[in-house]
Scaffold this active site. Structure first.
Site, PDB file in Angstrom:
ATOM      1  N   SER A  18      -6.644   6.065  -9.705  1.00 47.58           N
ATOM      2  CA  SER A  18      -7.096   5.270 -10.855  1.00 47.58           C
ATOM      3  C   SER A  18      -8.499   5.648 -11.304  1.00 47.58           C
ATOM      4  O   SER A  18      -8.768   5.770 -12.498  1.00 47.58           O
ATOM      5  CB  SER A  18      -7.040   3.787 -10.503  1.00 47.58           C
ATOM      6  N   GLY A  19      -9.418   5.840 -10.346  1.00 45.44           N
ATOM      7  CA  GLY A  19     -10.787   6.196 -10.703  1.00 45.44           C
ATOM      8  C   GLY A  19     -10.899   7.593 -11.268  1.00 45.44           C
ATOM      9  O   GLY A  19     -11.571   7.824 -12.282  1.00 45.44           O
ATOM     10  N   GLU A  38      -4.368  17.128  -8.065  1.00 44.28           N
ATOM     11  CA  GLU A  38      -3.758  16.091  -7.231  1.00 44.28           C
ATOM     12  C   GLU A  38      -2.670  16.737  -6.382  1.00 44.28           C
ATOM     13  O   GLU A  38      -1.745  17.354  -6.910  1.00 44.28           O
ATOM     14  CB  GLU A  38      -3.167  14.977  -8.093  1.00 44.28           C
ATOM     15  N   THR A  45      -3.417   5.653  -4.671  1.00 43.56           N
ATOM     16  CA  THR A  45      -2.934   4.609  -3.770  1.00 43.56           C
ATOM     17  C   THR A  45      -2.464   3.379  -4.519  1.00 43.56           C
ATOM     18  O   THR A  45      -1.387   2.842  -4.248  1.00 43.56           O
ATOM     19  CB  THR A  45      -4.045   4.223  -2.771  1.00 43.56           C
ATOM     20  N   CYS A  46      -3.256   2.906  -5.470  1.00 46.34           N
ATOM     21  CA  CYS A  46      -2.933   1.645  -6.138  1.00 46.34           C
ATOM     22  C   CYS A  46      -1.576   1.688  -6.818  1.00 46.34           C
ATOM     23  O   CYS A  46      -0.744   0.798  -6.645  1.00 46.34           O
ATOM     24  CB  CYS A  46      -4.015   1.297  -7.150  1.00 46.34           C
ATOM     25  N   CYS A  51      -1.519  -1.452  -4.372  1.00 47.40           N
ATOM     26  CA  CYS A  51      -1.540  -2.786  -4.974  1.00 47.40           C
ATOM     27  C   CYS A  51      -0.399  -3.042  -5.953  1.00 47.40           C
ATOM     28  O   CYS A  51       0.130  -4.163  -6.002  1.00 47.40           O
ATOM     29  CB  CYS A  51      -2.881  -3.040  -5.638  1.00 47.40           C
ATOM     30  N   LYS A  54       3.018  -3.295  -3.975  1.00 44.19           N
ATOM     31  CA  LYS A  54       2.871  -4.441  -3.082  1.00 44.19           C
ATOM     32  C   LYS A  54       2.952  -5.752  -3.861  1.00 44.19           C
ATOM     33  O   LYS A  54       3.590  -6.714  -3.412  1.00 44.19           O
ATOM     34  CB  LYS A  54       1.543  -4.348  -2.330  1.00 44.19           C
ATOM     35  N   ALA A 118      -7.031  20.820  -3.780  1.00 45.82           N
ATOM     36  CA  ALA A 118      -8.235  21.513  -4.232  1.00 45.82           C
ATOM     37  C   ALA A 118      -9.376  21.203  -3.270  1.00 45.82           C
ATOM     38  O   ALA A 118      -9.495  20.077  -2.770  1.00 45.82           O
ATOM     39  CB  ALA A 118      -8.605  21.076  -5.645  1.00 45.82           C
ATOM     40  N   TYR A 181      -6.870  -8.204   4.336  1.00 40.67           N
ATOM     41  CA  TYR A 181      -5.994  -8.613   3.241  1.00 40.67           C
ATOM     42  C   TYR A 181      -4.629  -7.935   3.306  1.00 40.67           C
ATOM     43  O   TYR A 181      -3.599  -8.572   3.009  1.00 40.67           O
ATOM     44  CB  TYR A 181      -6.671  -8.370   1.887  1.00 40.67           C
ATOM     45  N   GLU A 185      -1.206 -10.074   3.549  1.00 43.92           N
ATOM     46  CA  GLU A 185      -0.259  -9.955   2.443  1.00 43.92           C
ATOM     47  C   GLU A 185       1.123  -9.562   2.945  1.00 43.92           C
ATOM     48  O   GLU A 185       2.142 -10.169   2.564  1.00 43.92           O
ATOM     49  CB  GLU A 185      -0.788  -8.949   1.412  1.00 43.92           C
ATOM     50  N   ARG A 208     -12.416 -11.524   7.110  1.00 43.76           N
ATOM     51  CA  ARG A 208     -13.873 -11.545   7.156  1.00 43.76           C
ATOM     52  C   ARG A 208     -14.437 -11.220   5.772  1.00 43.76           C
ATOM     53  O   ARG A 208     -13.982 -10.286   5.114  1.00 43.76           O
ATOM     54  CB  ARG A 208     -14.343 -10.512   8.183  1.00 43.76           C
ATOM     55  N   GLY A 266      -7.570  -1.304   8.343  1.00 40.94           N
ATOM     56  CA  GLY A 266      -8.608  -0.676   7.539  1.00 40.94           C
ATOM     57  C   GLY A 266      -8.201   0.668   6.977  1.00 40.94           C
ATOM     58  O   GLY A 266      -7.154   1.217   7.331  1.00 40.94           O
ATOM     59  N   ALA A 345      -9.040 -10.810  -4.463  1.00 37.68           N
ATOM     60  CA  ALA A 345      -7.944 -11.721  -4.148  1.00 37.68           C
ATOM     61  C   ALA A 345      -7.140 -11.185  -2.986  1.00 37.68           C
ATOM     62  O   ALA A 345      -7.107  -9.975  -2.723  1.00 37.68           O
ATOM     63  CB  ALA A 345      -7.041 -11.918  -5.364  1.00 37.68           C
ATOM     64  N   HIS A 440      -4.963 -30.884 -18.993  1.00 37.85           N
ATOM     65  CA  HIS A 440      -4.096 -31.700 -18.141  1.00 37.85           C
ATOM     66  C   HIS A 440      -2.656 -31.662 -18.630  1.00 37.85           C
ATOM     67  O   HIS A 440      -2.432 -31.678 -19.849  1.00 37.85           O
ATOM     68  CB  HIS A 440      -4.619 -33.138 -18.144  1.00 37.85           C
ATOM     69  N   GLU A 445      -7.511 -27.612 -14.000  1.00 34.81           N
ATOM     70  CA  GLU A 445      -8.419 -28.692 -14.380  1.00 34.81           C
ATOM     71  C   GLU A 445      -9.283 -29.136 -13.200  1.00 34.81           C
ATOM     72  O   GLU A 445     -10.361 -29.719 -13.406  1.00 34.81           O
ATOM     73  CB  GLU A 445      -7.651 -29.887 -14.938  1.00 34.81           C
TER      74      GLU A 445
END
Length: 451
Positions: A18-19, A38, A45-46, A51, A54, A118, A181, A185, A208, A266, A345, A440, A445
């Site tokens: 993505s980056g 690539e 990964t994402c 993500c 998943k 590369a 996470y 998950e 943590r 990790g 999240a 409401h 709220e």
């Protein structure tokens, strides 16, 4: 072009996650001649094994509770059966579709794509696996990170999060190593799909970095659901026994027998084998590429963004870093990445989310702090007869009345947190929350009703 031939690019990006794709696309839009390499699949990964797939599994898992609750809302569902291969194949098809869109993005922006590994051959030289050498004014490393798999006996019998998405069948008993996470998950996903889940964590803390009150609530709910935990425990070995089951030799708890073991302990920066050390690019702990505020390494022509720098391992941060890099270097824009108030999240069951300072962080750094909480049972859970409670929390600087942290656990918490993150980023005050009319009936709220 034959091996050994030389090309000239303004920018060469190694890694089409993505980056890297964002940096390549934006630099090309600014008029730069850009190439990207690539070795696996475009999207990183994402998109490919993180993500996005998943989150699709999380959506699938939510149906377990929704179908169970449906009777209280008048729905008579005669048959309820989960078919893992159906969901798995649909998710993999969506990943293929998204990879195609990423490829289209590169093509439409006239970015040259090399589908091979590369490495750096010099400050302005990239060597491709095919033997081709490419010269570039600047090189951007965006190779991301990989799951950490510990060096224990029998580790070849375990899987990482990469392999979950292609499992042939669901395990009846799954042990998940880790307390972050990814572990929480997948614990929720496997549990909702019907597996017996045990989380093994080497410490006595989950998640943590998240607010203690919120993460404690997730532990309580997970235990009530039937997810088991083994704290202060580690793996000594994994052995496959007759019938295909796995015997886990443990330290700190009794040995465990399982059908699958997932290590979510990790992620390590993907910096090895890129020619960085020979070039003099400085690396930090765990192999992270050290960069300054401009994403520049110790070699002036080499830059790095995303998980390989181990600054903040979040996809939106990598995208921001890629955008800022391209704008600065090729667009003449003084773009900087602000690492304060980054929302995050955990798509657990239920999900939790947070932005800004936790209560303990605020007390340690600000001194006088006010904390406001709303501990409630969502309306849907009341009618469904489900006792699960949500918790929303505002952390406020008592001296300025500024809301410095928002932390939530409950249905749709990440969706609500994105808007709350704007408030924290804008340094709004608790009085601004109080003066906002409530919507409401909604869970949201509760954010403006805490007194």
């Amino acid at each position: 072009m034959t091996n050994g031939a030389s090309d000239e690019f303004n920018l060469f990006v190694i890694g089409a996650g993505s980056g890297g794709v964002r940096a390549a696309r934006v630099a090309a839009a600014h008029g730069a001649r850009v190439a990207i390499a690539e070795e696996y699949r475009v999207g990183g990964t994402c998109v490919i094994r993180g993500c996005v797939p998943k989150k699709l599994l999380v959506y699938g898992a939510h149906f377990a509770e929704d179908l169970n609750d449906a009777a209280m809302f008048g729905w008579d569902i005669q048959q309820c059966r989960f078919d893992w291969p159906v969901l798995r194949d649909h998710v993999l098809a969506e990943v293929d579709r998204l990879e195609g869109l990423y490829r289209q993005t590169l093509e439409s922006n006239k970015v040259t794509l090399f589908e091979e590994r590369a490495v750096l051959g010099g400050p302005n030289l990239v060597r491709l696996e095919s033997g081709r050498e490419v010269r570039a004014g600047k090189v951007l490393i965006a190779t991301g990170a990989r799951p950490h798999m510990p060096a224990i006996a029998g580790i070849e019998h375990a899987m990482s999060s990469n392999e979950v998405f292609t499992m042939e069948r669901l395990p009846e008993r799954v042990v998940i190593a880790g307390g972050g996470y990814i572990a929480n998950e997948f614990a929720g996903i496997f549990h909702q799909f019907g597996s017996k889940v045990t989380i093994v964590n080497r410490s006595d803390q989950l998640l943590r970095g998240y607010d203690e009150q919120v993460r404690d609530r997730l532990l309580q709910i997970s235990l009530a659901k039937g997810i088991q935990f083994r704290f202060n425990a580690t793996f000594e070995g994994i052995e496959q026994v007759d019938g295909g089951a796995l015997r886990l030799t443990m330290s700190g708890c009794d040995d465990i027998e399982a059908d699958a073991v997932l290590f979510a302990t990790g992620r390590m920066p993907n910096s090895a084998g890129l020619g960085l050390e020979a070039l003099g690019v400085k690396l930090g702990e765990r192999g992270a590429i050290l960069v300054d505020e401009q994403s520049r390494t110790s070699v002036n022509s080499v830059f790095a963004i995303g998980d390989v720098t181990d600054r903040v391992q979040l996809t939106p941060v990598a995208i921001r870093e890629g955008q800022a890099f391209a704008d600065r270097e090729y667009g003449g824009i003084d773009a900087q990445v602000d690492y304060r108030a980054i929302p995050s999240a955990v798509f657990s069951h239920p999900p939790l989310a947070g932005v800004g300072l936790t209560e303990s962080e605020a007390r340690n750094t600000l001194g006088t702090v006010k904390v406001f909480t709303s501990d409630f049972r969502p309306m849907k859970n009341v009618l469904a007869g489900r006792n699960e409670r949500s918790l929303y929390k505002l952390v406020v600087d008592a001296a300025s009345d500024e809301v410095v942290g928002v932390h939530m656990i409950g249905p749709d918490a990440p969706e609500l947190l994105q808007v709350a993150a704007i408030a924290v980023k804008a340094r709004l005050k608790k009085s601004d929350f109080d003066s906002t009319v409530a919507l409401h009936p909604s869970m949201a709220e509760e954010l403006v009703l805490m007194r």
